[in-house]
Motif scaffolding. Sequence first.
Motif, PDB file in Angstrom:
ATOM      1  N   LYS A  98     -20.592  11.170 -11.914  1.00  0.00           N
ATOM      2  CA  LYS A  98     -19.326  11.266 -12.199  1.00  0.00           C
ATOM      3  C   LYS A  98     -18.558  11.925 -11.123  1.00  0.00           C
ATOM      4  CE  LYS A  98     -16.801  13.609 -15.916  1.00  0.00           C
ATOM      5  NZ  LYS A  98     -16.607  14.596 -17.061  1.00  0.00           N
ATOM      6  N   ARG A  99     -18.704  12.753 -10.428  1.00  0.00           N
ATOM      7  CA  ARG A  99     -17.756  12.943  -9.277  1.00  0.00           C
ATOM      8  C   ARG A  99     -17.834  12.279  -8.094  1.00  0.00           C
ATOM      9  NH1 ARG A  99     -14.636  14.017  -6.560  1.00  0.00           N
ATOM     10  NH2 ARG A  99     -13.657  15.937  -5.412  1.00  0.00           N
ATOM     11  N   PHE A 100     -18.695  11.339  -8.021  1.00  0.00           N
ATOM     12  CA  PHE A 100     -18.817  10.142  -6.951  1.00  0.00           C
ATOM     13  C   PHE A 100     -17.882   9.199  -7.358  1.00  0.00           C
ATOM     14  CE2 PHE A 100     -20.143   6.094  -5.388  1.00  0.00           C
ATOM     15  CZ  PHE A 100     -20.273   6.645  -4.093  1.00  0.00           C
ATOM     16  N   ASP A 101     -17.675   8.774  -8.715  1.00  0.00           N
ATOM     17  CA  ASP A 101     -16.827   7.557  -9.251  1.00  0.00           C
ATOM     18  C   ASP A 101     -15.605   8.243  -9.129  1.00  0.00           C
ATOM     19  OD1 ASP A 101     -18.817   6.197  -9.833  1.00  0.00           O
ATOM     20  OD2 ASP A 101     -19.309   6.659 -11.868  1.00  0.00           O
ATOM     21  N   TYR A 102     -15.251   9.438  -9.444  1.00  0.00           N
ATOM     22  CA  TYR A 102     -13.779   9.953  -9.270  1.00  0.00           C
ATOM     23  C   TYR A 102     -13.297   9.914  -7.919  1.00  0.00           C
ATOM     24  CZ  TYR A 102      -9.880  13.105  -9.095  1.00  0.00           C
ATOM     25  OH  TYR A 102      -8.898  13.874  -8.854  1.00  0.00           O
ATOM     26  N   ALA A 103     -14.141  10.197  -6.901  1.00  0.00           N
ATOM     27  CA  ALA A 103     -13.826  10.125  -5.539  1.00  0.00           C
ATOM     28  C   ALA A 103     -13.427   8.581  -5.202  1.00  0.00           C
ATOM     29  CB  ALA A 103     -15.052  10.595  -4.726  1.00  0.00           C
ATOM     30  N   ILE A 104     -14.195   7.767  -5.784  1.00  0.00           N
ATOM     31  CA  ILE A 104     -13.915   6.278  -5.412  1.00  0.00           C
ATOM     32  C   ILE A 104     -12.628   5.869  -6.008  1.00  0.00           C
ATOM     33  CG2 ILE A 104     -15.015   3.780  -5.667  1.00  0.00           C
ATOM     34  CD1 ILE A 104     -16.166   5.808  -3.435  1.00  0.00           C
ATOM     35  N   SER A 105     -12.520   6.363  -7.177  1.00  0.00           N
ATOM     36  CA  SER A 105     -11.167   5.904  -7.936  1.00  0.00           C
ATOM     37  C   SER A 105      -9.919   6.294  -6.763  1.00  0.00           C
ATOM     38  CB  SER A 105     -10.891   6.337  -9.285  1.00  0.00           C
ATOM     39  OG  SER A 105     -10.731   8.034  -9.033  1.00  0.00           O
ATOM     40  N   LYS A 106     -10.100   7.406  -6.347  1.00  0.00           N
ATOM     41  CA  LYS A 106      -9.039   7.913  -5.232  1.00  0.00           C
ATOM     42  C   LYS A 106      -8.918   6.890  -3.979  1.00  0.00           C
ATOM     43  CE  LYS A 106      -8.652  12.344  -4.591  1.00  0.00           C
ATOM     44  NZ  LYS A 106      -9.236  13.681  -4.297  1.00  0.00           N
ATOM     45  N   VAL A 107     -10.080   6.434  -3.722  1.00  0.00           N
ATOM     46  CA  VAL A 107     -10.071   5.428  -2.661  1.00  0.00           C
ATOM     47  C   VAL A 107      -9.523   4.245  -2.946  1.00  0.00           C
ATOM     48  CG1 VAL A 107     -11.844   4.346  -1.219  1.00  0.00           C
ATOM     49  CG2 VAL A 107     -12.261   6.520  -1.449  1.00  0.00           C
ATOM     50  N   LEU A 108      -9.767   3.572  -4.279  1.00  0.00           N
ATOM     51  CA  LEU A 108      -9.282   2.396  -4.843  1.00  0.00           C
ATOM     52  C   LEU A 108      -7.798   2.752  -4.726  1.00  0.00           C
ATOM     53  CD1 LEU A 108     -12.032   1.383  -7.137  1.00  0.00           C
ATOM     54  CD2 LEU A 108     -11.733   0.634  -4.838  1.00  0.00           C
ATOM     55  N   ASP A 109      -7.120   3.527  -5.364  1.00  0.00           N
ATOM     56  CA  ASP A 109      -6.021   3.756  -5.455  1.00  0.00           C
ATOM     57  C   ASP A 109      -5.110   3.990  -3.997  1.00  0.00           C
ATOM     58  OD1 ASP A 109      -6.148   4.070  -8.372  1.00  0.00           O
ATOM     59  OD2 ASP A 109      -6.201   6.314  -8.445  1.00  0.00           O
ATOM     60  N   PHE A 110      -5.860   4.530  -3.136  1.00  0.00           N
ATOM     61  CA  PHE A 110      -5.408   4.558  -1.784  1.00  0.00           C
ATOM     62  C   PHE A 110      -5.239   3.175  -1.106  1.00  0.00           C
ATOM     63  CE2 PHE A 110      -6.035   4.258   2.687  1.00  0.00           C
ATOM     64  CZ  PHE A 110      -4.969   5.145   3.237  1.00  0.00           C
ATOM     65  N   PHE A 111      -6.079   2.392  -1.213  1.00  0.00           N
ATOM     66  CA  PHE A 111      -6.107   1.313  -0.695  1.00  0.00           C
ATOM     67  C   PHE A 111      -5.016   0.176  -1.540  1.00  0.00           C
ATOM     68  CE2 PHE A 111     -10.064   2.351   1.538  1.00  0.00           C
ATOM     69  CZ  PHE A 111      -9.692   1.933   2.817  1.00  0.00           C
ATOM     70  N   LYS A 112      -4.924   0.365  -2.654  1.00  0.00           N
ATOM     71  CA  LYS A 112      -3.928  -0.406  -3.447  1.00  0.00           C
ATOM     72  C   LYS A 112      -2.709  -0.145  -2.975  1.00  0.00           C
ATOM     73  CE  LYS A 112      -2.824  -1.557  -8.178  1.00  0.00           C
ATOM     74  NZ  LYS A 112      -2.956  -1.456  -9.708  1.00  0.00           N
ATOM     75  N   LEU A 113      -2.218   1.027  -2.960  1.00  0.00           N
ATOM     76  CA  LEU A 113      -1.047   1.458  -2.312  1.00  0.00           C
ATOM     77  C   LEU A 113      -0.480   1.085  -1.170  1.00  0.00           C
ATOM     78  CD1 LEU A 113       1.348   3.165  -3.124  1.00  0.00           C
ATOM     79  CD2 LEU A 113       0.335   5.106  -2.346  1.00  0.00           C
ATOM     80  N   ARG A 114      -1.591   1.162  -0.190  1.00  0.00           N
ATOM     81  CA  ARG A 114      -1.456   0.706   1.333  1.00  0.00           C
ATOM     82  C   ARG A 114      -1.139  -0.666   1.335  1.00  0.00           C
ATOM     83  NH1 ARG A 114      -5.647   1.997   5.797  1.00  0.00           N
ATOM     84  NH2 ARG A 114      -6.715  -0.039   5.222  1.00  0.00           N
ATOM     85  N   ILE A 115      -1.888  -1.496   0.512  1.00  0.00           N
ATOM     86  CA  ILE A 115      -1.473  -2.878   0.638  1.00  0.00           C
ATOM     87  C   ILE A 115      -0.234  -3.244  -0.039  1.00  0.00           C
ATOM     88  CG2 ILE A 115      -2.526  -5.082  -0.540  1.00  0.00           C
ATOM     89  CD1 ILE A 115      -5.468  -4.115  -0.399  1.00  0.00           C
ATOM     90  N   GLU A 116       0.069  -2.484  -0.981  1.00  0.00           N
ATOM     91  CA  GLU A 116       1.457  -2.988  -1.634  1.00  0.00           C
ATOM     92  C   GLU A 116       2.530  -2.439  -0.511  1.00  0.00           C
ATOM     93  OE1 GLU A 116       3.405  -4.366  -4.988  1.00  0.00           O
ATOM     94  OE2 GLU A 116       1.340  -4.196  -4.459  1.00  0.00           O
ATOM     95  N   LYS A 117       2.264  -1.325   0.095  1.00  0.00           N
ATOM     96  CA  LYS A 117       3.393  -0.980   1.261  1.00  0.00           C
ATOM     97  C   LYS A 117       3.388  -2.031   2.134  1.00  0.00           C
ATOM     98  CE  LYS A 117       3.248   4.131   0.190  1.00  0.00           C
ATOM     99  NZ  LYS A 117       2.903   5.373   1.191  1.00  0.00           N
ATOM    100  N   GLU A 118       2.226  -2.529   2.568  1.00  0.00           N
ATOM    101  CA  GLU A 118       2.219  -3.486   3.796  1.00  0.00           C
ATOM    102  C   GLU A 118       3.182  -4.868   3.336  1.00  0.00           C
ATOM    103  OE1 GLU A 118      -1.710  -3.940   4.638  1.00  0.00           O
ATOM    104  OE2 GLU A 118      -1.979  -2.068   5.735  1.00  0.00           O
ATOM    105  N   ARG A 119       2.579  -5.216   2.305  1.00  0.00           N
ATOM    106  CA  ARG A 119       3.322  -6.237   1.525  1.00  0.00           C
ATOM    107  C   ARG A 119       4.817  -6.234   1.339  1.00  0.00           C
ATOM    108  NH1 ARG A 119       0.099  -8.098  -3.775  1.00  0.00           N
ATOM    109  NH2 ARG A 119       1.335 -10.090  -3.425  1.00  0.00           N
TER     110      ARG A 119
END
Length: 228
Positions: A98-119
């Motif tokens: 459960k704690r691992f999945d929460y950490a990965i959700s933060k990772v996915l949010d980070f990359f999604k935001l970075r891609i959006e900023k780059e675009r």
Amino acid sequence: MDDSTIQRISITKLVKDHPNLELIAEHNNAIKVKETLKNEDIDLIFLDIEMPIISGFDLLDNLEKQPQIIFITGKTQYAFKAFDYKAIDFLQKPVSAKRFDYAISKVLDFFKLRIEKERISDDNYIMIKSNFKNFKVFLDDIKYVQAFGDYVKVVTKEQTYTVLSTLKGFNERLPSDQFLRVHKSYIVNLSKIKKYESKNLWIKDIEIPISRNRKKELDFAMASIGIS
């Protein structure tokens, strides 16, 4: 990376079981990790802080380019320093699913935001008006544009917009190195073309006609982006 075999096996299983992650390598020391980072394009590493010879912190201090980090350790005393390295998260052993999945959700949010900023920073979009509303449409999302009476239909991977415009006028708004008018009724995104022949091309399963006088332009354009 973890010097504990049991913990490394546990984290490896969690990575392999997660649908959004791909395991590239696992190591028990920082030297091997550094070598892998030189040869592979790594987005994220799980890093133990207490490692033999070289600590996790020392490893990061000697990297030219740092991937995103999730620290894993048995001691919470390192947490404050860990975030000096801009870590996405800090997991304490033993790590629960459960704690691992929460950490990965933060990772996915980070990359999604970075891609959006780059675009956005690349200004790789156009503003269009459809059904009395304004929309920001990213050029990479457009598959093709089709003439439709006094309107054009802008077909993207998500939806279709109906815009009051001539095809010629809309074509002038698009970068010529990415889009090509291949027919009196169609403009296509070159990068979306699955295959083409003398009279037709395909974007996924959509068949689009090619005008005879546009075929040479299409050949040249496809060759210029490395497709022939």
